[in-house]
Design a protein around this motif. Structure first.
Motif, mmCIF file in Angstrom:
data_model
loop_
_atom_site.group_PDB
_atom_site.id
_atom_site.type_symbol
_atom_site.label_atom_id
_atom_site.label_comp_id
_atom_site.label_asym_id
_atom_site.label_seq_id
_atom_site.Cartn_x
_atom_site.Cartn_y
_atom_site.Cartn_z
ATOM 1 N N LYS A 132 -3.325 -55.825 -17.916
ATOM 2 C CA LYS A 132 -3.912 -55.762 -16.875
ATOM 3 C C LYS A 132 -4.403 -54.221 -15.882
ATOM 4 O O LYS A 132 -5.575 -54.008 -15.441
ATOM 5 C CB LYS A 132 -3.338 -56.545 -15.210
ATOM 6 N N THR A 133 -3.202 -54.080 -15.613
ATOM 7 C CA THR A 133 -3.764 -52.412 -15.377
ATOM 8 C C THR A 133 -3.920 -50.928 -16.227
ATOM 9 O O THR A 133 -5.457 -50.486 -15.232
ATOM 10 C CB THR A 133 -2.594 -50.901 -14.719
ATOM 11 N N VAL A 134 -4.368 -51.807 -17.521
ATOM 12 C CA VAL A 134 -4.739 -50.579 -18.498
ATOM 13 C C VAL A 134 -6.338 -51.014 -18.101
ATOM 14 O O VAL A 134 -6.771 -50.526 -18.374
ATOM 15 C CB VAL A 134 -3.721 -50.476 -19.737
ATOM 16 N N SER A 135 -6.561 -52.445 -18.605
ATOM 17 C CA SER A 135 -7.800 -52.831 -18.516
ATOM 18 C C SER A 135 -8.617 -52.575 -16.823
ATOM 19 O O SER A 135 -9.780 -51.602 -17.297
ATOM 20 C CB SER A 135 -8.097 -54.425 -18.483
ATOM 21 N N GLN A 136 -7.852 -52.350 -15.614
ATOM 22 C CA GLN A 136 -8.468 -51.742 -14.533
ATOM 23 C C GLN A 136 -8.769 -50.451 -14.931
ATOM 24 O O GLN A 136 -10.286 -50.019 -14.153
ATOM 25 C CB GLN A 136 -8.149 -52.109 -13.634
ATOM 26 N N GLN A 137 -7.997 -50.188 -15.452
ATOM 27 C CA GLN A 137 -8.244 -48.112 -15.535
ATOM 28 C C GLN A 137 -8.790 -48.228 -16.156
ATOM 29 O O GLN A 137 -10.189 -47.020 -16.034
ATOM 30 C CB GLN A 137 -6.981 -47.711 -15.766
ATOM 31 N N ALA A 138 -9.584 -49.132 -17.470
ATOM 32 C CA ALA A 138 -10.012 -48.545 -18.359
ATOM 33 C C ALA A 138 -12.118 -48.974 -17.679
ATOM 34 O O ALA A 138 -12.715 -48.078 -17.633
ATOM 35 C CB ALA A 138 -10.166 -49.526 -19.877
ATOM 36 N N GLU A 139 -11.746 -50.092 -17.029
ATOM 37 C CA GLU A 139 -12.920 -50.770 -16.315
ATOM 38 C C GLU A 139 -13.515 -49.705 -15.749
ATOM 39 O O GLU A 139 -14.874 -48.951 -15.013
ATOM 40 C CB GLU A 139 -12.782 -51.927 -15.800
ATOM 41 N N GLU A 140 -12.225 -48.489 -14.894
ATOM 42 C CA GLU A 140 -12.897 -48.044 -13.954
ATOM 43 C C GLU A 140 -13.374 -46.411 -14.158
ATOM 44 O O GLU A 140 -14.284 -46.151 -14.157
ATOM 45 C CB GLU A 140 -11.697 -47.467 -12.668
ATOM 46 N N GLU A 141 -12.635 -46.099 -15.765
ATOM 47 C CA GLU A 141 -13.163 -45.283 -16.655
ATOM 48 C C GLU A 141 -15.212 -45.405 -16.985
ATOM 49 O O GLU A 141 -15.597 -44.145 -17.039
ATOM 50 C CB GLU A 141 -12.312 -45.134 -17.389
ATOM 51 N N LYS A 142 -14.763 -46.943 -17.788
ATOM 52 C CA LYS A 142 -16.170 -46.620 -18.114
ATOM 53 C C LYS A 142 -17.274 -46.832 -16.722
ATOM 54 O O LYS A 142 -18.065 -46.230 -17.445
ATOM 55 C CB LYS A 142 -16.330 -48.180 -18.771
ATOM 56 N N LYS A 143 -16.991 -47.117 -15.953
ATOM 57 C CA LYS A 143 -17.641 -47.093 -14.823
ATOM 58 C C LYS A 143 -18.306 -45.664 -14.130
ATOM 59 O O LYS A 143 -19.075 -45.196 -13.918
ATOM 60 C CB LYS A 143 -17.544 -48.096 -13.270
ATOM 61 N N LYS A 144 -16.910 -45.225 -13.587
ATOM 62 C CA LYS A 144 -17.181 -43.162 -13.820
ATOM 63 C C LYS A 144 -17.856 -42.809 -14.814
ATOM 64 O O LYS A 144 -18.492 -42.301 -14.193
ATOM 65 C CB LYS A 144 -15.815 -42.682 -13.374
ATOM 66 N N PHE A 145 -17.870 -43.299 -16.017
ATOM 67 C CA PHE A 145 -18.070 -42.450 -16.991
ATOM 68 C C PHE A 145 -20.310 -42.799 -17.305
ATOM 69 O O PHE A 145 -20.510 -42.123 -17.552
ATOM 70 C CB PHE A 145 -18.014 -43.026 -18.087
ATOM 71 N N THR A 146 -20.207 -44.248 -17.100
ATOM 72 C CA THR A 146 -21.675 -44.173 -16.775
ATOM 73 C C THR A 146 -22.228 -43.718 -15.788
ATOM 74 O O THR A 146 -23.354 -43.456 -16.342
ATOM 75 C CB THR A 146 -22.077 -45.867 -17.514
ATOM 76 N N GLU A 147 -21.893 -43.532 -14.983
ATOM 77 C CA GLU A 147 -22.371 -43.312 -13.648
ATOM 78 C C GLU A 147 -22.799 -41.339 -14.064
ATOM 79 O O GLU A 147 -23.535 -41.310 -13.422
ATOM 80 C CB GLU A 147 -20.908 -43.172 -12.350
ATOM 81 N N GLU A 148 -21.340 -40.910 -14.367
ATOM 82 C CA GLU A 148 -21.692 -39.483 -14.648
ATOM 83 C C GLU A 148 -22.689 -39.538 -15.810
ATOM 84 O O GLU A 148 -24.034 -38.964 -15.781
ATOM 85 C CB GLU A 148 -20.043 -38.943 -15.310
ATOM 86 N N ALA A 149 -23.030 -39.953 -16.736
ATOM 87 C CA ALA A 149 -23.850 -40.869 -17.581
ATOM 88 C C ALA A 149 -25.647 -40.150 -16.830
ATOM 89 O O ALA A 149 -26.371 -39.507 -17.129
ATOM 90 C CB ALA A 149 -23.944 -41.019 -19.377
ATOM 91 N N ALA A 150 -25.350 -41.356 -15.841
ATOM 92 C CA ALA A 150 -26.550 -41.882 -15.048
ATOM 93 C C ALA A 150 -27.276 -40.237 -14.748
ATOM 94 O O ALA A 150 -28.357 -40.229 -14.380
ATOM 95 C CB ALA A 150 -27.047 -42.899 -14.601
ATOM 96 N N ASN A 151 -25.944 -40.121 -13.910
ATOM 97 C CA ASN A 151 -26.265 -38.764 -13.294
ATOM 98 C C ASN A 151 -26.935 -37.434 -13.704
ATOM 99 O O ASN A 151 -27.747 -37.134 -13.461
ATOM 100 C CB ASN A 151 -25.402 -38.132 -12.293
#
Length: 159
Positions: free
Chosen positions: A53-72
């Protein structure tokens, strides 16, 4: 039956019961050991679940961060591309005006050399066309880069 026979029978029964008790005690011990092992495995599984669950949450956070960075980055890239395009248009217009002014000035100063001035105009027009062609190629290249960026963004959103 005599008392002695009954005592023997009772003793044999007691020994059989004692053996049965030892077997049951051994069985209870084995079952308790298996229960402890099962509890330990259950704890390990719970820890793995928490880790997952922790790894999944971290991966989701990384994905969100990466998506935001890509959008920026895409937003920045688009803004820069628009600035470059506007600057190129401005430069093209200035260049065109400068060339036209130069041609007009040359024609006015060299009235007798009209044919020579006309040749200059042709050369300048060719330069202008070349500059416009280069500008169009730059715009096409910028458009291609923007499409690639959009494709990467689409892939990221799909991941």
């Amino acid at each position: 039956l005599t008392e002695e026979e009954e005592m023997k029978k009772f003793t044999l029964r007691a020994e059989a019961l004692e053996e049965e008790k030892e077997k049951l005690t051994t069985l209870v011990g084995a079952l308790e050991k298996r229960a402890l092992e099962a509890e330990e495995r259950a704890r390990e599984i719970e820890e793995r679940i928490l880790d997952a669950k922790t790894v999944s949450q971290q991966a989701e956070e990384e994905k969100k961060k990466f998506t935001e960075e890509a959008a920026n980055k895409e937003k920045w890239f688009t803004e820069e591309l628009e600035k470059m395009t506007a600057k190129m248009e401005e430069d093209k217009e200035k260049f065109t005006q400068k060339l036209l002014s130069q041609v007009q000035e040359d024609a006015a100063q060299e009235g007798e050399a009209l044919e020579e001035a006309q040749e200059k105009v042709k050369g300048l027009k060719l330069k202008l066309e070349k500059a416009q062609q280069e500008h169009e190629e730059s715009q096409a290249e910028a458009k291609g880069l923007k499409e690639e960026l959009q494709a990467v963004r689409t892939e990221l959103e799909g991941a």
